[in-house]
Motif scaffolding. Structure first.
Motif, mmCIF file in Angstrom:
data_model
loop_
_atom_site.group_PDB
_atom_site.id
_atom_site.type_symbol
_atom_site.label_atom_id
_atom_site.label_comp_id
_atom_site.label_asym_id
_atom_site.label_seq_id
_atom_site.Cartn_x
_atom_site.Cartn_y
_atom_site.Cartn_z
ATOM 1 N N GLY A 1 0.799 -1.224 0.000
ATOM 2 C CA GLY A 1 0.000 0.000 0.000
ATOM 3 C C GLY A 1 0.826 1.266 0.000
ATOM 4 N N GLY A 2 2.137 1.128 -0.077
ATOM 5 C CA GLY A 2 2.991 2.309 -0.143
ATOM 6 C C GLY A 2 3.418 2.851 1.197
ATOM 7 N N ILE A 3 3.356 2.034 2.246
ATOM 8 C CA ILE A 3 3.780 2.496 3.587
ATOM 9 C C ILE A 3 5.250 2.919 3.540
ATOM 10 N N GLY A 4 5.535 4.102 4.078
ATOM 11 C CA GLY A 4 6.890 4.632 4.067
ATOM 12 C C GLY A 4 7.197 5.491 2.861
ATOM 13 N N HIS A 5 6.264 5.540 1.904
ATOM 14 C CA HIS A 5 6.447 6.356 0.701
ATOM 15 C C HIS A 5 5.534 7.581 0.763
ATOM 16 N N HIS A 6 5.874 8.587 -0.021
ATOM 17 C CA HIS A 6 5.050 9.791 -0.076
ATOM 18 C C HIS A 6 3.745 9.465 -0.799
ATOM 19 N N TYR A 7 2.648 9.960 -0.244
ATOM 20 C CA TYR A 7 1.325 9.609 -0.772
ATOM 21 C C TYR A 7 1.176 9.995 -2.250
ATOM 22 N N GLU A 8 1.752 11.149 -2.646
ATOM 23 C CA GLU A 8 1.552 11.639 -4.013
ATOM 24 C C GLU A 8 2.118 10.667 -5.038
ATOM 25 N N LYS A 9 3.314 10.156 -4.760
ATOM 26 C CA LYS A 9 3.936 9.201 -5.670
ATOM 27 C C LYS A 9 3.111 7.928 -5.767
ATOM 28 N N VAL A 10 2.614 7.460 -4.615
ATOM 29 C CA VAL A 10 1.804 6.238 -4.588
ATOM 30 C C VAL A 10 0.468 6.465 -5.283
ATOM 31 N N PHE A 11 -0.176 7.600 -4.968
ATOM 32 C CA PHE A 11 -1.502 7.886 -5.515
ATOM 33 C C PHE A 11 -1.439 8.062 -7.034
ATOM 34 N N ARG A 12 -0.411 8.761 -7.511
ATOM 35 C CA ARG A 12 -0.288 8.975 -8.955
ATOM 36 C C ARG A 12 -0.039 7.663 -9.701
ATOM 37 N N SER A 13 0.534 6.677 -9.029
ATOM 38 C CA SER A 13 0.810 5.395 -9.689
ATOM 39 C C SER A 13 -0.468 4.633 -10.009
ATOM 40 N N THR A 14 -1.606 5.048 -9.435
ATOM 41 C CA THR A 14 -2.871 4.331 -9.669
ATOM 42 C C THR A 14 -3.600 4.816 -10.910
ATOM 43 N N ALA A 15 -3.131 5.919 -11.519
ATOM 44 C CA ALA A 15 -3.806 6.459 -12.703
ATOM 45 C C ALA A 15 -3.635 5.504 -13.882
ATOM 46 N N MET A 16 -4.763 5.183 -14.548
ATOM 47 C CA MET A 16 -4.732 4.242 -15.659
ATOM 48 C C MET A 16 -4.857 4.935 -17.018
ATOM 49 N N ASN A 17 -5.218 6.224 -17.025
ATOM 50 C CA ASN A 17 -5.323 6.965 -18.279
ATOM 51 C C ASN A 17 -5.183 8.460 -17.987
ATOM 52 N N GLU A 18 -5.211 9.266 -19.036
ATOM 53 C CA GLU A 18 -5.003 10.703 -18.883
ATOM 54 C C GLU A 18 -6.129 11.366 -18.106
ATOM 55 N N VAL A 19 -7.352 10.894 -18.306
ATOM 56 C CA VAL A 19 -8.495 11.471 -17.600
ATOM 57 C C VAL A 19 -8.339 11.282 -16.097
ATOM 58 N N GLU A 20 -7.999 10.070 -15.692
ATOM 59 C CA GLU A 20 -7.816 9.781 -14.274
ATOM 60 C C GLU A 20 -6.595 10.514 -13.725
ATOM 61 N N ALA A 21 -5.524 10.605 -14.512
ATOM 62 C CA ALA A 21 -4.314 11.302 -14.072
ATOM 63 C C ALA A 21 -4.599 12.776 -13.819
ATOM 64 N N LYS A 22 -5.416 13.378 -14.665
ATOM 65 C CA LYS A 22 -5.771 14.789 -14.477
ATOM 66 C C LYS A 22 -6.568 14.979 -13.191
ATOM 67 N N GLY A 23 -7.504 14.061 -12.915
ATOM 68 C CA GLY A 23 -8.291 14.147 -11.690
ATOM 69 C C GLY A 23 -7.424 13.977 -10.452
ATOM 70 N N ILE A 24 -6.492 13.020 -10.500
ATOM 71 C CA ILE A 24 -5.596 12.787 -9.368
ATOM 72 C C ILE A 24 -4.687 13.996 -9.150
ATOM 73 N N ASP A 25 -4.253 14.612 -10.234
ATOM 74 C CA ASP A 25 -3.407 15.798 -10.120
ATOM 75 C C ASP A 25 -4.130 16.920 -9.379
ATOM 76 N N MET A 26 -5.377 17.148 -9.710
ATOM 77 C CA MET A 26 -6.163 18.190 -9.043
ATOM 78 C C MET A 26 -6.432 17.822 -7.590
ATOM 79 N N ALA A 27 -6.653 16.533 -7.335
ATOM 80 C CA ALA A 27 -6.915 16.079 -5.961
ATOM 81 C C ALA A 27 -5.677 16.249 -5.084
ATOM 82 N N THR A 28 -4.506 15.898 -5.611
ATOM 83 C CA THR A 28 -3.285 15.981 -4.811
ATOM 84 C C THR A 28 -2.943 17.430 -4.445
ATOM 85 N N LYS A 29 -3.317 18.374 -5.287
ATOM 86 C CA LYS A 29 -3.081 19.782 -4.965
ATOM 87 C C LYS A 29 -3.890 20.199 -3.739
#
Length: 228
Positions: free
Chosen positions: A92-120
């Protein structure tokens, strides 16, 4: 001399007894402290197990972050969510920064854009610019329309400020909402058609009465003319 010698012996005996008492007292204190520490460790372990069991029982994907954004604890749904997208984070990414872990779950550009806005917005919570956040974004696939929600709240403990990051798949709710909107739109359309039909029927009835009277009068006149 005998009296002084007796007093010295008595003094030595009292000092020996006092030393023994102090040793016993110190040992009792150490034992009590050890028992207290053990009980505290058991209680802490129990609370951690309780917290872990509680987190694992929740259907949403949950990660606990420290103030720097490093993941310190996760539940099983989060592990399944992250590891299914990137095997690098099987825990689950324990010990890692959440942003790096969360961004790794994006499966396409649409989802990546949403995750980018969420992480901000998550970063704003971690830097105390806001107390909480709630962000919904689409993550549609070629074969399916999907939506996700990311929310965050904070809490303080003895070792600092922490944050609870929650990720949830709300696709079913969004599909039900869209279905409900379509039904409501269809109902409104049918209602408008029904109203228009009722108005047309009423207007036809209103027009039909004078037309019937005129037709009747015309027939009477024609009959009278024929008779003449």
């Amino acid at each position: 001399s005998l009296t002084i010698a007796s007093l010295l012996i008595r003094q030595r005996n009292l000092q020996a007894e006092l030393a023994i008492d102090q040793e016993l007292t110190a040992k009792k204190l150490i034992d009590a402290e050890s028992r207290g520490r053990h009980q505290a460790e058991v209680a802490l372990l129990g609370s951690e197990q309780f917290l872990r069991a509680t987190l694992n029982s929740l259907p949403s994907d949950i990660a606990i972050l420290d103030q720097q954004g490093t993941i310190s604890a996760v539940n099983k749904p989060w592990v399944n969510f992250v590891s299914s997208k990137d095997e690098t984070y099987r825990d689950g990414g324990i010990g890692h920064h959440y942003e790096k872990v969360f961004r790794s779950t994006a499966m396409n550009e649409v989802e990546a854009k949403g995750i980018d806005m969420a992480t901000k917005q998550v970063a704003e919570v971690l830097t105390n610019k806001r107390d909480s956040m709630f962000f919904e974004y689409p993550c549609h696939r070629e074969d399916k329309r999907q939506w996700s929600v990311v929310s965050m709240s904070t809490f303080n403990t003895g070792d600092g400020r922490h944050a609870v990051l929650v990720h949830e798949d709300v696709s079913e709710r969004k599909r039900l909402e869209e279905h409900d909107r379509r039904l409501r739109a269809e109902l409104a359309h049918v209602s408008r058609l029904t109203t228009a039909g009722e108005l047309a029927s009423g207007l036809a009835h209103e027009l039909n009465q004078p037309l019937t009277a005129i037709t009747h009068n015309c027939d009477a006149v024609m009959s009278s003319v024929r008779s003449d």
